[in-house]
Structure formats: C-alpha cells, structure tokens
Design an enzyme around this catalytic site. Structure first.
Site, PDB file in Angstrom:
ATOM      1  N   HIS A 106       7.814  -9.853  11.834  1.00  0.00           N
ATOM      2  CA  HIS A 106       8.891  -8.861  11.906  1.00  0.00           C
ATOM      3  C   HIS A 106       9.117  -8.415  13.342  1.00  0.00           C
ATOM      4  O   HIS A 106       8.227  -8.518  14.189  1.00  0.00           O
ATOM      5  CB  HIS A 106       8.640  -7.689  10.962  1.00  0.00           C
ATOM      6  CG  HIS A 106       7.574  -6.727  11.391  1.00  0.00           C
ATOM      7  ND1 HIS A 106       6.246  -6.872  11.055  1.00  0.00           N
ATOM      8  CD2 HIS A 106       7.645  -5.577  12.107  1.00  0.00           C
ATOM      9  CE1 HIS A 106       5.550  -5.863  11.541  1.00  0.00           C
ATOM     10  NE2 HIS A 106       6.369  -5.057  12.191  1.00  0.00           N
ATOM     11  N   HIS A 108       9.140  -5.988  15.578  1.00  0.00           N
ATOM     12  CA  HIS A 108       8.691  -4.758  16.208  1.00  0.00           C
ATOM     13  C   HIS A 108       7.918  -5.131  17.467  1.00  0.00           C
ATOM     14  O   HIS A 108       7.344  -6.226  17.550  1.00  0.00           O
ATOM     15  CB  HIS A 108       7.799  -3.943  15.259  1.00  0.00           C
ATOM     16  CG  HIS A 108       8.580  -3.124  14.271  1.00  0.00           C
ATOM     17  ND1 HIS A 108       8.024  -2.610  13.120  1.00  0.00           N
ATOM     18  CD2 HIS A 108       9.883  -2.735  14.269  1.00  0.00           C
ATOM     19  CE1 HIS A 108       8.958  -1.925  12.452  1.00  0.00           C
ATOM     20  NE2 HIS A 108      10.083  -1.998  13.121  1.00  0.00           N
ATOM     21  N   ASP A 110       5.107  -4.486  18.689  1.00  0.00           N
ATOM     22  CA  ASP A 110       3.676  -4.819  18.658  1.00  0.00           C
ATOM     23  C   ASP A 110       3.394  -6.188  18.030  1.00  0.00           C
ATOM     24  O   ASP A 110       2.235  -6.576  17.877  1.00  0.00           O
ATOM     25  CB  ASP A 110       2.857  -3.713  17.964  1.00  0.00           C
ATOM     26  CG  ASP A 110       3.455  -3.260  16.644  1.00  0.00           C
ATOM     27  OD1 ASP A 110       4.634  -3.559  16.374  1.00  0.00           O
ATOM     28  OD2 ASP A 110       2.735  -2.591  15.875  1.00  0.00           O
ATOM     29  N   HIS A 111       4.439  -6.939  17.684  1.00  0.00           N
ATOM     30  CA  HIS A 111       4.244  -8.285  17.127  1.00  0.00           C
ATOM     31  C   HIS A 111       5.156  -9.319  17.778  1.00  0.00           C
ATOM     32  O   HIS A 111       4.802 -10.495  17.888  1.00  0.00           O
ATOM     33  CB  HIS A 111       4.462  -8.259  15.610  1.00  0.00           C
ATOM     34  CG  HIS A 111       3.700  -7.167  14.939  1.00  0.00           C
ATOM     35  ND1 HIS A 111       2.320  -7.173  14.856  1.00  0.00           N
ATOM     36  CD2 HIS A 111       4.103  -5.989  14.392  1.00  0.00           C
ATOM     37  CE1 HIS A 111       1.912  -6.057  14.276  1.00  0.00           C
ATOM     38  NE2 HIS A 111       2.975  -5.317  13.982  1.00  0.00           N
ATOM     39  N   HIS A 182       9.188  -3.253   5.257  1.00  0.00           N
ATOM     40  CA  HIS A 182       8.723  -2.740   6.557  1.00  0.00           C
ATOM     41  C   HIS A 182       9.815  -2.936   7.603  1.00  0.00           C
ATOM     42  O   HIS A 182      10.070  -2.066   8.434  1.00  0.00           O
ATOM     43  CB  HIS A 182       7.432  -3.448   6.960  1.00  0.00           C
ATOM     44  CG  HIS A 182       6.836  -2.907   8.224  1.00  0.00           C
ATOM     45  ND1 HIS A 182       6.131  -1.733   8.281  1.00  0.00           N
ATOM     46  CD2 HIS A 182       6.868  -3.371   9.501  1.00  0.00           C
ATOM     47  CE1 HIS A 182       5.763  -1.501   9.530  1.00  0.00           C
ATOM     48  NE2 HIS A 182       6.202  -2.484  10.299  1.00  0.00           N
ATOM     49  N   TYR A 213       8.699   6.447   7.619  1.00  0.00           N
ATOM     50  CA  TYR A 213      10.037   6.055   7.164  1.00  0.00           C
ATOM     51  C   TYR A 213      10.606   7.066   6.181  1.00  0.00           C
ATOM     52  O   TYR A 213       9.880   7.637   5.364  1.00  0.00           O
ATOM     53  CB  TYR A 213       9.993   4.691   6.443  1.00  0.00           C
ATOM     54  CG  TYR A 213       9.720   3.499   7.327  1.00  0.00           C
ATOM     55  CD1 TYR A 213       9.407   3.638   8.673  1.00  0.00           C
ATOM     56  CD2 TYR A 213       9.770   2.214   6.787  1.00  0.00           C
ATOM     57  CE1 TYR A 213       9.148   2.527   9.465  1.00  0.00           C
ATOM     58  CE2 TYR A 213       9.517   1.097   7.573  1.00  0.00           C
ATOM     59  CZ  TYR A 213       9.199   1.259   8.915  1.00  0.00           C
ATOM     60  OH  TYR A 213       8.951   0.161   9.680  1.00  0.00           O
ATOM     61  N   HIS A 247      -1.572  -6.475  11.406  1.00  0.00           N
ATOM     62  CA  HIS A 247      -2.650  -5.548  11.766  1.00  0.00           C
ATOM     63  C   HIS A 247      -3.850  -5.943  10.900  1.00  0.00           C
ATOM     64  O   HIS A 247      -3.825  -5.764   9.677  1.00  0.00           O
ATOM     65  CB  HIS A 247      -2.235  -4.096  11.493  1.00  0.00           C
ATOM     66  CG  HIS A 247      -1.096  -3.649  12.362  1.00  0.00           C
ATOM     67  ND1 HIS A 247      -1.266  -3.232  13.660  1.00  0.00           N
ATOM     68  CD2 HIS A 247       0.239  -3.602  12.126  1.00  0.00           C
ATOM     69  CE1 HIS A 247      -0.088  -2.930  14.192  1.00  0.00           C
ATOM     70  NE2 HIS A 247       0.840  -3.150  13.280  1.00  0.00           N
TER      71      HIS A 247
HETATM   72 ZN   LIG Z   1       5.971  -2.980  12.427  1.00  0.00          ZN
END
Ligand SMILES: [Zn+2]
Length: 291
Positions: A106, A108, A110-111, A182, A213, A247
């Site tokens: 996805h 974001h 951090d990925h 997500h 969210y 994660h």
């Molecule tokens: Zn995320």
C-alpha cells in the site's frame, strides 16, 4: 483638523515603512515524518524461506525474492532505506540491475518510501493497483486520512494489476489479492517457495489496521466499513503457510531475534480475526462518541 489628518497620514506612512523594513522571523521548519527508531534499525538479510529474505529493518518488512532471472522486492519501507536495501542486495550477491520488479502492498511512506530512488538506481519496474498508483504518483499527498502529513518521493507505477492478476518473474508467480481498507489500493501478494526443500505457500498480507481513521460516514471513503469486512474474509481464505506483514509485529514476527526456524507463525485466519476484533472495538467506540 487638517493638521490632525496630516499627522495621522504621516504616522501611517512611517508605520508602513517600519514594518516593510523590519526583518520578519524565519518561516517554520517542515514537519518531518518521525517514527520509532526500530523501524529504522537496519538488519542483515534474514532467510524466511529458501528463496525469500527479509532485507528491511527490525520493524519494517522489505522482502527479497530470488528467482531464476533476477530478484523481486516486495515493499521498501521508509524513504531513507534505499541505500540500505541496495547494500543488502549486494550482500546476497546481486547488483542493482538485478532488481527487476517491485511489488507494493500500500502507498504509505513507511512501505513505499524508497521506490522512486530504487527505480532510478536499478531500472526495476513498479507494480501496484490503480488506486495505489494514483497515490504513489502524488507521493502520498492528499491521503484520505493523513492529508499531507506522511508524504514520500512520488513515483510512477509501471504496471497496474487487477484483482487476481498474476505477475511472473524468473519462474515465480505472484498473485495480487485486493484487500481494500487500510488504503483503497491495498494488496496481499501470494507466491510459492520452499522451506528446507518442502513446498510452502507464502503470503505477504497488507495491513488491516485503521490508525486514527474515521469509519462512520467518512465522506472521502463512504464504503470503508464494507471494504474492511470483505477484506477480512479475503485474508482468511488466502493460500497461507508462511504469513508476513508490512509491520512484522502484526503477524508475530520479531526479525531482531533472527530465529526464523522457531518463529511462531500466525495463520492468515488468526491475523484477520485479530484485526477484525480490533476493528469492531474501534467502530463501537466511534459509534459511542457520535451518538
Ligand atoms: Zn499504512
């Protein structure tokens, strides 16, 4: 009367001159996206199965899959991880040009953070869903829930996949399973590998959390609750002997322990069940607050 008007006008001119020449304070610093230090703690390549390695950090997954024709990277973690990932590629005996494909879970920061840098430095092609491709192209800005808080270098997706589509590299077939929630473009990737020579069905399943969210009557994502519900069911039904998640803690992995043989692997069903319990709790809380 005339004199007073004159002095008023004069003081206004003087005030204007004073503010025009005074040095204003510096503009504010940009707010950086700061994360837990363990998310940024580099690790040496860690073998998960015979051809699949964790090469990211202690708390962010970046999977290297070695094929008969180059390697594939599933996610890259934070933007500042590009050098580290290339160093780990080299430790496994691969040059930057050997990286052929990058598969996104996805969009974001951090990925998907280092995809732009890695594309420039390796020539690898980026694969994502259409929903993610749009968000990747604008570097995560105008995120449904985070606005412009967690941006990353924008990157163009080279191949947009549909739900159930298979992407093949060097004899390894990766299947995309859409699991919106997500993010609207979230994907679980599955492929086959072996562990100590025995066949295993690998599943890299996206996040199912809903951090901060708004779930009820969200004008930006009216179907968010239904999407999560359907995705819990999708994840439960995945081919899944070895589960990994962006994660690692969400699926019981502790990469820092470097004990993959003794790792307590979670099933996809248990992962979805746990996530749905959390989701229901959050939803009930939101309902209470909005009543
Ligand atoms: Zn995320």
């Amino acid at each position: 009367m005339r004199l007073r008007t004159f002095t008023c006008a004069l003081s206004a001119v003087l005030l204007h001159a004073a503010t025009a020449f005074a040095t204003p304070p510096p503009l504010p610093q940009l707010e950086a996206y700061t994360v837990d230090a363990r998310w940024l703690q580099p690790i040496q390549p860690l073998r998960i199965s015979d051809h699949t390695w964790q090469i990211g950090t202690e708390e962010l997954t970046a999977l290297l899959v070695e094929t008969q024709d180059g390697v594939v990277l599933l996610d890259g973690g934070m933007p500042q991880m590009a050098d580290h990932l290339l160093a780990n590629l080299q430790r496994r005996g691969f040059a930057p040009k050997d990286l052929r494909l990058m598969l996104s879970s996805h969009a974001h920061a951090d990925h998907a953070g280092p995809f732009a840098a890695l594309k420039r430095r390796t020539g690898a092609r980026l694969v994502a869903s259409a929903e993610s491709a749009v968000l990747l192209a604008r570097g995560g800005s105008d995120d449904l829930h985070f606005g412009d808080d967690i941006t990353f270098p924008p990157v163009v997706t080279d191949r947009v996949v549909m739900d159930g589509e298979v992407v093949t590299q060097g004899g390894v077939a990766f299947t995309a399973h859409f699991m919106p929630g997500h993010t609207p473009g979230s994907i679980a990737w599955t492929w086959n590998d072996t562990r100590d020579g025995k066949p295993v069905r690998m599943a890299y399943v996206d996040s199912l959390s809903a951090p901060g969210y708004r779930l009820l009557a969200n004008p930006r994502y009216p179907n968010i609750i239904n999407d999560y519900r359907r995705s819990f069911a999708t994840v439960r039904a995945l081919p899944c002997d070895v589960l990994l998640t962006p994660h690692p803690g969400s699926s019981g992995w502790e990469y820092a322990a470097r004990d993959t043989a003794g790792a307590k692997m979670m099933s996809c069903k248990a992962y979805a069940d746990e996530a749905e319990r959390e989701f229901n709790k959050k939803l009930a809380e939101e309902r209470r607050k909005t009543r």
